[in-house]
Design a protein around this motif. Structure first.
Motif, PDB file in Angstrom:
ATOM      1  N   PRO A   1       0.651  -1.201  -0.097  1.00  0.00           N
ATOM      2  CA  PRO A   1      -0.086  -0.173  -0.033  1.00  0.00           C
ATOM      3  C   PRO A   1       0.855   1.371  -0.005  1.00  0.00           C
ATOM      4  CG  PRO A   1       0.094  -0.979   2.206  1.00  0.00           C
ATOM      5  CD  PRO A   1       0.764  -1.958   1.268  1.00  0.00           C
ATOM      6  N   ASP A   2       2.049   1.263   0.212  1.00  0.00           N
ATOM      7  CA  ASP A   2       2.778   2.387   0.147  1.00  0.00           C
ATOM      8  C   ASP A   2       3.632   2.471  -1.127  1.00  0.00           C
ATOM      9  OD1 ASP A   2       2.049   3.834   2.425  1.00  0.00           O
ATOM     10  OD2 ASP A   2       3.497   2.736   3.467  1.00  0.00           O
ATOM     11  N   ALA A   3       3.779   1.466  -2.103  1.00  0.00           N
ATOM     12  CA  ALA A   3       4.279   1.375  -3.379  1.00  0.00           C
ATOM     13  C   ALA A   3       3.907   2.557  -4.320  1.00  0.00           C
ATOM     14  CB  ALA A   3       4.410   0.091  -4.114  1.00  0.00           C
ATOM     15  N   THR A   4       4.755   2.740  -5.410  1.00  0.00           N
ATOM     16  CA  THR A   4       4.247   3.785  -6.142  1.00  0.00           C
ATOM     17  C   THR A   4       3.968   3.260  -7.569  1.00  0.00           C
ATOM     18  OG1 THR A   4       5.375   5.673  -5.267  1.00  0.00           O
ATOM     19  CG2 THR A   4       4.831   6.137  -7.382  1.00  0.00           C
ATOM     20  N   ILE A   5       3.106   3.698  -8.307  1.00  0.00           N
ATOM     21  CA  ILE A   5       2.560   3.121  -9.559  1.00  0.00           C
ATOM     22  C   ILE A   5       3.026   3.866 -10.766  1.00  0.00           C
ATOM     23  CG2 ILE A   5       0.862   2.316 -11.178  1.00  0.00           C
ATOM     24  CD1 ILE A   5       1.117   0.362  -8.809  1.00  0.00           C
ATOM     25  N   ILE A   6       3.602   3.444 -11.660  1.00  0.00           N
ATOM     26  CA  ILE A   6       4.179   4.250 -12.875  1.00  0.00           C
ATOM     27  C   ILE A   6       3.001   3.710 -14.039  1.00  0.00           C
ATOM     28  CG2 ILE A   6       5.728   4.870 -14.792  1.00  0.00           C
ATOM     29  CD1 ILE A   6       7.699   3.938 -12.872  1.00  0.00           C
ATOM     30  N   PRO A   7       2.193   4.446 -14.461  1.00  0.00           N
ATOM     31  CA  PRO A   7       0.985   4.153 -15.466  1.00  0.00           C
ATOM     32  C   PRO A   7       1.490   4.271 -16.841  1.00  0.00           C
ATOM     33  CG  PRO A   7       0.675   6.414 -14.679  1.00  0.00           C
ATOM     34  CD  PRO A   7       2.010   5.991 -13.932  1.00  0.00           C
ATOM     35  N   ILE A   8       1.570   3.221 -17.650  1.00  0.00           N
ATOM     36  CA  ILE A   8       1.910   3.157 -18.834  1.00  0.00           C
ATOM     37  C   ILE A   8       0.849   2.368 -19.686  1.00  0.00           C
ATOM     38  CG2 ILE A   8       3.690   2.140 -20.766  1.00  0.00           C
ATOM     39  CD1 ILE A   8       5.751   2.053 -18.139  1.00  0.00           C
ATOM     40  N   GLN A   9      -0.128   3.458 -20.422  1.00  0.00           N
ATOM     41  CA  GLN A   9      -1.193   2.838 -21.325  1.00  0.00           C
ATOM     42  C   GLN A   9      -0.675   2.354 -22.622  1.00  0.00           C
ATOM     43  OE1 GLN A   9      -4.092   5.898 -21.711  1.00  0.00           O
ATOM     44  NE2 GLN A   9      -5.578   4.589 -22.517  1.00  0.00           N
ATOM     45  N   GLN A  10      -0.505   1.114 -22.911  1.00  0.00           N
ATOM     46  CA  GLN A  10       0.064   0.959 -23.921  1.00  0.00           C
ATOM     47  C   GLN A  10      -0.999  -0.050 -24.986  1.00  0.00           C
ATOM     48  OE1 GLN A  10       0.794  -3.130 -23.958  1.00  0.00           O
ATOM     49  NE2 GLN A  10       1.350  -2.933 -26.315  1.00  0.00           N
ATOM     50  N   ASN A  11      -2.198  -0.597 -24.202  1.00  0.00           N
ATOM     51  CA  ASN A  11      -3.211  -1.377 -24.693  1.00  0.00           C
ATOM     52  C   ASN A  11      -4.731  -0.878 -24.615  1.00  0.00           C
ATOM     53  OD1 ASN A  11      -4.312  -3.391 -26.391  1.00  0.00           O
ATOM     54  ND2 ASN A  11      -2.847  -4.848 -25.649  1.00  0.00           N
ATOM     55  N   ASP A  12      -5.538  -1.063 -25.428  1.00  0.00           N
ATOM     56  CA  ASP A  12      -6.837  -0.709 -25.404  1.00  0.00           C
ATOM     57  C   ASP A  12      -7.849  -1.808 -25.512  1.00  0.00           C
ATOM     58  OD1 ASP A  12      -7.345  -0.642 -28.031  1.00  0.00           O
ATOM     59  OD2 ASP A  12      -7.069   1.481 -28.180  1.00  0.00           O
ATOM     60  N   ALA A  13      -9.124  -1.623 -25.588  1.00  0.00           N
ATOM     61  CA  ALA A  13     -10.323  -2.717 -25.771  1.00  0.00           C
ATOM     62  C   ALA A  13     -10.182  -2.827 -27.293  1.00  0.00           C
ATOM     63  CB  ALA A  13     -11.653  -1.922 -25.447  1.00  0.00           C
ATOM     64  N   ASP A  14      -9.749  -2.186 -28.169  1.00  0.00           N
ATOM     65  CA  ASP A  14      -9.714  -2.503 -29.522  1.00  0.00           C
ATOM     66  C   ASP A  14      -8.521  -3.245 -30.104  1.00  0.00           C
ATOM     67  OD1 ASP A  14     -12.445  -1.465 -30.279  1.00  0.00           O
ATOM     68  OD2 ASP A  14     -11.579   0.317 -29.397  1.00  0.00           O
ATOM     69  N   GLY A  15      -7.666  -3.600 -29.084  1.00  0.00           N
ATOM     70  CA  GLY A  15      -6.400  -4.079 -29.667  1.00  0.00           C
ATOM     71  C   GLY A  15      -5.161  -3.056 -30.102  1.00  0.00           C
ATOM     72  N   ASN A  16      -5.345  -1.919 -29.804  1.00  0.00           N
ATOM     73  CA  ASN A  16      -4.435  -0.860 -30.145  1.00  0.00           C
ATOM     74  C   ASN A  16      -3.235  -1.004 -29.324  1.00  0.00           C
ATOM     75  OD1 ASN A  16      -5.481   0.554 -32.536  1.00  0.00           O
ATOM     76  ND2 ASN A  16      -7.225   1.044 -30.739  1.00  0.00           N
ATOM     77  N   GLY A  17      -2.313  -1.734 -29.699  1.00  0.00           N
ATOM     78  CA  GLY A  17      -1.091  -2.190 -28.863  1.00  0.00           C
ATOM     79  C   GLY A  17      -0.384  -3.244 -29.595  1.00  0.00           C
ATOM     80  N   THR A  18       0.899  -3.293 -29.743  1.00  0.00           N
ATOM     81  CA  THR A  18       1.625  -4.238 -30.362  1.00  0.00           C
ATOM     82  C   THR A  18       2.840  -4.659 -29.611  1.00  0.00           C
ATOM     83  OG1 THR A  18       3.126  -2.638 -31.598  1.00  0.00           O
ATOM     84  CG2 THR A  18       1.025  -3.340 -32.712  1.00  0.00           C
ATOM     85  N   THR A  19       3.490  -5.706 -29.964  1.00  0.00           N
ATOM     86  CA  THR A  19       4.725  -5.986 -29.311  1.00  0.00           C
ATOM     87  C   THR A  19       5.696  -4.901 -29.369  1.00  0.00           C
ATOM     88  OG1 THR A  19       5.396  -7.261 -31.215  1.00  0.00           O
ATOM     89  CG2 THR A  19       4.403  -8.694 -29.422  1.00  0.00           C
ATOM     90  N   THR A  20       5.817  -4.077 -30.372  1.00  0.00           N
ATOM     91  CA  THR A  20       6.654  -3.139 -30.475  1.00  0.00           C
ATOM     92  C   THR A  20       6.423  -1.976 -29.615  1.00  0.00           C
ATOM     93  OG1 THR A  20       6.875  -3.603 -32.971  1.00  0.00           O
ATOM     94  CG2 THR A  20       7.570  -1.293 -32.153  1.00  0.00           C
ATOM     95  N   THR A  21       5.174  -1.790 -29.420  1.00  0.00           N
ATOM     96  CA  THR A  21       4.743  -0.666 -28.367  1.00  0.00           C
ATOM     97  C   THR A  21       5.057  -1.305 -26.896  1.00  0.00           C
ATOM     98  OG1 THR A  21       2.268  -1.245 -28.417  1.00  0.00           O
ATOM     99  CG2 THR A  21       3.109   0.605 -29.705  1.00  0.00           C
ATOM    100  N   LEU A  22       4.895  -2.584 -26.846  1.00  0.00           N
ATOM    101  CA  LEU A  22       5.100  -3.248 -25.502  1.00  0.00           C
ATOM    102  C   LEU A  22       6.544  -3.091 -25.058  1.00  0.00           C
ATOM    103  CD1 LEU A  22       4.229  -4.644 -22.878  1.00  0.00           C
ATOM    104  CD2 LEU A  22       4.181  -6.829 -24.384  1.00  0.00           C
ATOM    105  N   ALA A  23       7.579  -3.413 -25.945  1.00  0.00           N
ATOM    106  CA  ALA A  23       8.899  -3.114 -26.092  1.00  0.00           C
ATOM    107  C   ALA A  23       9.318  -1.738 -25.713  1.00  0.00           C
ATOM    108  CB  ALA A  23       9.590  -3.525 -27.316  1.00  0.00           C
ATOM    109  N   THR A  24       8.378  -0.756 -26.376  1.00  0.00           N
ATOM    110  CA  THR A  24       8.756   0.661 -26.016  1.00  0.00           C
ATOM    111  C   THR A  24       8.314   0.928 -24.569  1.00  0.00           C
ATOM    112  OG1 THR A  24       8.488   1.140 -28.516  1.00  0.00           O
ATOM    113  CG2 THR A  24       8.116   3.171 -26.695  1.00  0.00           C
ATOM    114  N   ALA A  25       7.098   0.298 -24.095  1.00  0.00           N
ATOM    115  CA  ALA A  25       6.654   0.607 -22.690  1.00  0.00           C
ATOM    116  C   ALA A  25       7.708   0.156 -21.584  1.00  0.00           C
ATOM    117  CB  ALA A  25       5.415  -0.315 -22.465  1.00  0.00           C
ATOM    118  N   ILE A  26       8.508  -1.234 -21.947  1.00  0.00           N
ATOM    119  CA  ILE A  26       9.334  -1.630 -21.009  1.00  0.00           C
ATOM    120  C   ILE A  26      10.580  -0.743 -20.989  1.00  0.00           C
ATOM    121  CG2 ILE A  26      11.085  -3.459 -20.666  1.00  0.00           C
ATOM    122  CD1 ILE A  26       8.732  -5.052 -21.751  1.00  0.00           C
TER     123      ILE A  26
END
Length: 417
Positions: free
Chosen positions: A150-175
């Motif tokens: 409960p004291d950790a910090t979240i880094i939000p990275i929006q990489q995908n959505d309900a329509d499949g907009n997100g690829t392994t390339t954007t996943l690599a970018t997210a990492i």
């Protein structure tokens, strides 16, 4: 062309979406989470008043006496994290977030997509908000739900959505973005469609994170019905902690993906968590097992900030509840035990060892049972019978002679009178 990753939510609809992915079509809309009463979840939703079963299995006071995850940064690569939920407002570092959905992205009907905020704090799907809540939701009045760290910090990275907009390339970018923002733990609750091995860019990004001593946690997948066994990515990459789903009995959930790559299991059935706008809903899937483990990794990292990512993973695996002595392709090294992981930690381990659990003992050696006798035994027995019989016969003859002699003497004595 990159293979689109998919969020891992409720198993039946995920399975339905897989066929679309195989054809290169957009993912089907992500499922709406089922409310705890069996109805449909709405965003926002009602608060869950009680303590979810996945937290009841942990002595939270004892756990948090050891660590609350303070100072640890956990990147959630997902559909975004909605900070309108009060339990996440102070848990999210919006300045470090990012929205990687392409600006030209369109929905399933071909209309331009409303992407949301550029810092990744918009979540129209709800998936990422649930994942983040399991890791680091702050305590709040009116609910027993809280994040494991409960004291950790979240880094939000929006990489995908309900329509499949997100690829392994954007996943690599997210990492890569998570690395740049000094993440200590990365949670990836998605995999590539049809278990296709993706572009090398993804594996390279994962390796870069591991080289920076970042714990990388990924969901194993939800295609395990019928005993289906296959590798999923990025969970199958070496060094990634692949998480299967367990049920209330500490057994593998029926939908949970099996395989030698599975490293650990964690609760993944009826998982209550935060949703966009406020409130809670329950959902099923290895998507929600992974953040349970990511939260535990954050707790260990906060307590042992000099431990390597390999040592943190080994500690989680070594202290898990096991049904076998070693590794199992269904639940890896067992089901996580957060309290034990934080209390049986005198020294770091490099690898888990098979040291406990139910083992198959050697069968006892039965005593020899002779239903007959050997020729030697028979000869000895007969010899004994002969000796004994001979002795009896001699004694009988001798006895008869003595009796006859005595009888004659008595007759002679009577005749002489």
């Amino acid at each position: 062309m990159s293979t689109p990753p998919r969020p891992l939510g409720r198993p039946p609809l995920v399975l339905a979406a897989t066929a679309l992915c195989a054809l290169g079509l957009p993912l089907a809309s992500a499922p709406t989470a089922a409310a705890e009463d069996g109805g449909q979840c709405t965003y926002p939703s009602k608060k869950y008043e009680g303590r979810p079963w996945s937290l009841q299995r942990v002595q939270l006071d004892e756990l948090w006496a050891q660590s609350t995850g303070k100072g640890v940064r956990v990147a959630v690569i997902d559909t975004g994290v909605d900070v309108r939920n009060p339990q996440l407002a102070k848990a999210v570092d919006a300045r470090s977030g990012i929205n990687l959905i392409p600006k030209e992205a369109k929905d399933a009907n071909g209309y331009k997509l409303k992407r949301g905020k550029e810092n990744g704090t918009t979540d129209t799907v709800g998936h990422g908000t649930k994942v983040a809540g399991i890791i680091a939701a702050r305590p709040a009045k009116g609910t027993g739900f809280v994040g494991l760290a409960p004291d950790a910090t979240i880094i939000p990275i929006q990489q995908n959505d309900a329509d499949g907009n997100g690829t392994t390339t954007t996943l690599a970018t997210a990492i890569r973005h998570a690395i740049a923002k000094k993440a200590d733990v990365i949670n990836i609750s998605q995999d590539t469609a049809n278990a296709v091995k993706p572009t090398p860019l993804l594996e390279q990004a994962v390796k870069a994170a591991l080289d920076q001593d970042i714990v990388v946690v990924a969901s194993a997948g939800n295609d395990g019905l019928g005993g289906n066994v296959k590798a999923t990515y990025p969970a199958s990459y070496e060094g990634v902690l692949a998480v299967a789903a367990s049920d209330r009995n500490n057994e593998r959930a029926q939908f949970s993906q099996s395989g030698d790559f599975v490293g650990i299991a964690a609760p993944g059935v009826d998982m209550v968590s935060t949703v966009p706008g406020g409130g809670h809903c329950a959902d099923n899937g290895t998507s929600f097992s992974a953040p349970y483990v990511a939260g535990l990794a954050a707790l260990i990292k906060a307590k042992h900030d000099t431990w390597t990512q390999e040592q943190i993973v080994a500690q989680i695996q070594q202290t898990a509840e096991r049904s076998v002595a070693g590794h199992d392709r269904l639940v890896g090294w067992g089901v996580v035990d957060p309290v034990r992981a934080l209390t049986e930690d005198d020294k770091p381990l490099e690898k888990p060892v098979a040291s406990e659990g139910v083992t198959r003992a050697e069968a006892p050696t039965p005593a020899a049972v002779h239903l007959g006798e050997t020729p030697e035994q028979r000869a000895a027995r007969l010899a004994t019978y002969v000796v004994v019989s001979g002795g009896v016969l001699v004694a009988a003859i001798a006895g008869t002679a003595i009796a006859l002699r005595d009888h004659r003497r008595r007759r002679a004595a009577l005749a002489g009178r």
